[in-house]
Design a protein around this motif. Structure first.
Motif, PDB file in Angstrom:
ATOM      1  N   ALA A 406       1.332   7.163 -16.213  1.00 49.76           N
ATOM      2  CA  ALA A 406       0.081   6.571 -15.738  1.00 49.76           C
ATOM      3  C   ALA A 406       0.263   5.109 -15.369  1.00 49.76           C
ATOM      4  N   ALA A 410      -0.450   3.443 -11.802  1.00 52.07           N
ATOM      5  CA  ALA A 410      -1.402   2.339 -11.675  1.00 52.07           C
ATOM      6  C   ALA A 410      -0.808   1.191 -10.873  1.00 52.07           C
ATOM      7  N   GLU A 411       0.491   0.956 -11.032  1.00 51.75           N
ATOM      8  CA  GLU A 411       1.145  -0.121 -10.284  1.00 51.75           C
ATOM      9  C   GLU A 411       1.130   0.147  -8.785  1.00 51.75           C
ATOM     10  N   ALA A 413      -1.232   2.050  -7.335  1.00 54.51           N
ATOM     11  CA  ALA A 413      -2.557   2.554  -6.958  1.00 54.51           C
ATOM     12  C   ALA A 413      -3.138   1.847  -5.744  1.00 54.51           C
ATOM     13  N   LEU A 438      -6.130   9.867  -8.503  1.00 57.66           N
ATOM     14  CA  LEU A 438      -6.490   9.160  -9.733  1.00 57.66           C
ATOM     15  C   LEU A 438      -8.009   9.187  -9.950  1.00 57.66           C
ATOM     16  N   PRO A 439      -8.456   9.097 -11.231  1.00 51.23           N
ATOM     17  CA  PRO A 439      -7.640   9.137 -12.443  1.00 51.23           C
ATOM     18  C   PRO A 439      -7.025  10.509 -12.651  1.00 51.23           C
ATOM     19  N   ARG A 447     -11.553   8.588 -20.849  1.00 52.72           N
ATOM     20  CA  ARG A 447     -11.710   7.287 -20.220  1.00 52.72           C
ATOM     21  C   ARG A 447     -13.120   6.760 -20.495  1.00 52.72           C
ATOM     22  N   VAL A 668     -12.415   4.291 -11.798  1.00 52.96           N
ATOM     23  CA  VAL A 668     -11.451   3.954 -10.745  1.00 52.96           C
ATOM     24  C   VAL A 668     -12.166   3.866  -9.397  1.00 52.96           C
TER      25      VAL A 668
END
Length: 692
Positions: A406, A410-411, A413, A438-439, A447, A668
């Motif tokens: 994850a 995320a990096e 995204a 995502l998510p 979450r 998100v």
């Protein structure tokens, strides 16, 4: 079980001591047979009726019954209680089968269960091995944001084993306290224990009745509401030697108890009514069977319960209880059915029985006979620790692997998961078309929305706000003070609000209360909502913000008749009359089914998983727009075009899931919608006449 000969050999034990010990000695095969009947009832009701039977309550009573007999023998004989060794021994006995079941279930979860459920079931597997699954379920049962409950947890049955494990830790402490009283005052063990368990019975039953009436979903799994059931089993064990009904009475008690115990699940909605006073029904029925005991009559129920086949099945009842539930739930998941049919249900029960007998013979008994751990408490502790580690290590490693994945996603995204940014003019996607949406499905259920840190105590000590005041951002500058007040449909936009607050150096404070509306004429009958409204309103009156954000409209699921919140006009006029700018956000479309789950199975581009906007909200214009025309200092926000671009509500936009369930926008997606949210906000405050 300690033999009578062992007691006779106890130093200093006189004839009276031997007699008292003998009262609580001896194997009771009819109770072992009853244990199997109780578990079989649980299995039959689960498989064929989709409900509970009260058999679990009987199982708990029997556990306390045997536990109490064991400790009373020690107290009467003057032997050491050896509580620490008892704890280690009992979990060394219980854990092998539990670990085997949990690991097998986790393999099934990884192989065949929906990705969206994996993280939740994995966490419940860990909770199960540490005997806290009942608390995990209790918290989830009252969690407003909990994922869809239509698919039961394959670990749900561990709730009762968790309660049982907690009592196996607690009850020896009660016996320890009794031992101290006996040593101090010279009292006899049985009266002391009767008084102590009587107090536990009365206090727990009173709490159970109250809690069941006020919060039944939580009470069902609450250890405190179940202690009286164990206490009743202990009181029955203490009283049994003094109960000597005649043969005829024993025959009647046995059969009447069985008929009553079997019928309770049919006549009572056990899951909806338990564990309040109505649980006395199956427990009293089981107590009648135990009091009936060995009747000596060819017509007695004990002739059946004490028969060799039922006693052997009673030995396998623990394994049967463990195994049947994950097999049933896995079958329902694979076949996408709410219940098993007659043939499939019979096969599930037969397979469960066979596996239970094999597991008892090949796993439970060898571990019970394993002498090495019994030679010292250290070895027992090692065996228990290894059992726990067999589940904890792979589950935590699995969790860490998912967390690392994850983090990598995320990096990337911003490039691979632009979300609502794709709706901006001139946007060109340059990311990886194969990147996951995502998510991640396995993150969806875990979450919780970040609503900020709790407000400083000096702010709130005079305001009993049940839901709590939270600070998302506190500015030292002279920027605007913004309050976001209301339910989850206000709360879901906090990620975008937080970005805006950072850009403009606002102080952003939230007062979230899921399921409640910030109006005096509240349609929700929950008393908590009225309390939250009153206390929050007092806080806002005493500490007025520059801007107050609330939910303006409500969309009735699937009916297409969106309307202003009940009492919203009067509420808005009240606050704007006090010089506060009020912004009312339009409700987002709500759906009768979870379109994200549909897309996870059929694909994000499957048109059948989306919805036309007019099937939800109805009118193209928000009802709050007219309010904006009528009330100065009020502005209407509408994010519908971002959720449902061009009149269609897709499950995903820009490789980001729009909804986390049937009616809440994902954090998100809300974060990626900052550009249109900023524009909509600025237009609304401008129309409301707010001057920063």
């Amino acid at each position: 079980m300690t033999s009578l000969r062992e007691h006779e050999a106890t130093p200093g034990a006189g004839a009276s001591t031997v007699g008292r010990v003998a009262r609580y000695s001896g194997f009771r095969p009819e109770v072992q047979g009853l244990r199997f009947v109780a578990v079989l009832l649980v299995v039959l009701y689960h498989v064929f009726l989709g409900r509970v039977s009260g058999g679990v309550d009987v199982f708990l009573l029997i556990s306390a019954f045997f536990l109490t007999l064991s400790f009373v023998r020690k107290l009467e004989a003057g032997r050491p209680l050896a509580i620490g060794r008892y704890w280690l021994h009992v979990f060394k006995r219980l854990l092998p089968l539990a670990v085997l079941t949990i690991l097998g279930t986790l393999v099934l979860v990884a192989a065949v269960y929906p990705d969206a459920d994996v993280a939740r079931w994995r966490a419940e597997g860990l909770a199960s091995v540490f005997y806290v699954e009942n608390w995990a379920l209790a918290l989830n049962a009252v969690d407003y944001y909990a994922a869809d409950h239509s698919t039961a947890s394959p670990f749900q049955h561990f709730w009762s084993l968790s309660v049982q494990g907690q009592v196996f830790l607690l009850w020896p402490l009660v016996f320890g306290a009794a031992w101290l009283l006996i040593r101090w005052r010279g009292w006899r063990p049985v009266p002391v224990l009767a008084g102590m368990f009587g107090l536990i019975f009365a206090a727990s039953l009173a709490w159970s009745v109250h809690s069941t009436a006020t919060q039944q979903a939580f009470a069902y799994f609450d250890t405190r509401t179940r202690l009286w059931e164990f206490a009743l089993g202990s009181l029955l064990a203490l009283a049994l030697p003094y109960l000597r009904p005649s043969r005829g009475v024993r025959v009647v008690l046995g059969w009447a108890g069985l008929v009553s115990m079997v019928s309770v699940g049919v006549l009572v909605d056990v899951q909806g009514a338990f564990p309040g006073w109505i649980a006395l029904w199956p427990l009293a029925s089981a107590a009648a069977i135990i009091v009936a005991g060995r009747s000596g009559s060819p017509f007695g129920l004990d002739r059946v319960l004490a028969s060799k086949p039922l006693v052997r099945l009673g030995d396998a009842s623990y394994a049967l209880y463990l195994i049947h539930w994950p097999l049933l739930i896995t079958y329902l998941v694979l076949r996408d059915r709410p219940m098993a049919g007659p043939r499939s249900g019979a096969v599930i029960i037969l397979v469960s029985l066979v596996l239970a007998v094999l597991a008892t013979k090949l796993v439970e008994r060898p571990f019970q006979r394993w002498a090495w751990p019994e030679r010292s408490k250290r070895r027992l502790a090692v065996s228990v620790a290894v059992s726990l580690a067999l589940v904890a290590v792979p589950v935590l490693a699995w969790h860490q692997a998912d967390a690392r994945r994850a983090a990598v996603l995320a990096e990337e995204a911003a490039r691979n998961n632009p979300g609502a940014a794709v709706l901006q003019p001139g946007f060109e996607f340059r990311g990886d078309p194969e990147a996951p949406t995502l998510p991640l499905a396995e993150e969806m259920a875990e979450r919780p929305q970040d609503v900020g840190e709790r407000c400083p105590e000096e702010w709130t000590r005079h305001y009993p706000v049940p839901s709590g005041c939270h600070v998302v951002r506190n500015s030292d500058a002279a920027g605007a003070v913004v309050y976001a007040v209301g339910n989850s449909h206000v709360e879901q936009w906090i990620p975008a609000l937080e970005i805006l607050a950072a850009e403009r150096d606002w102080t952003l404070i939230t007062f979230p209360r899921p399921g409640c509306f910030f109006t005096e004429e509240h349609p929700n009958p929950q008393a908590e909502c009225a309390e939250w409204y009153e206390s929050t309103r007092t806080f806002v009156e005493d500490n007025p913000p520059d801007i107050l954000l609330t939910q303006a409209t409500y969309d009735w699921i699937g009916e297409g008749d969106e309307e202003l919140m009940t009492g919203y006009r009067a509420e808005t006029e009240y606050w704007t009359g006090r010089g506060i700018t009020v912004l009312g956000i339009r409700d987002n479309p709500r759906w009768p089914t979870d379109q994200t789950q549909c897309a996870l199975q059929a694909g994000a581009d499957d048109l059948s998983c989306g919805r036309p906007l007019d099937r939800a909200l109805g009118p193209a214009e928000s009802p709050a727009v007219q309010l904006e025309r009528d009330i100065p200092r009020f502005g209407s926000l509408d994010m519908t075009d971002v959720i449902c671009p061009e009149g269609y509500c897709p499950p995903a936009v820009g490789n980001v899931w729009v909804y986390r369930d049937s009616n809440h926008v994902t954090d998100v997606y809300a974060r990626t919608a900052i550009a249109p949210f900023r524009e909509e906000w600025d237009d609304a405050v401008s129309r409301a006449g707010f001057v920063p």
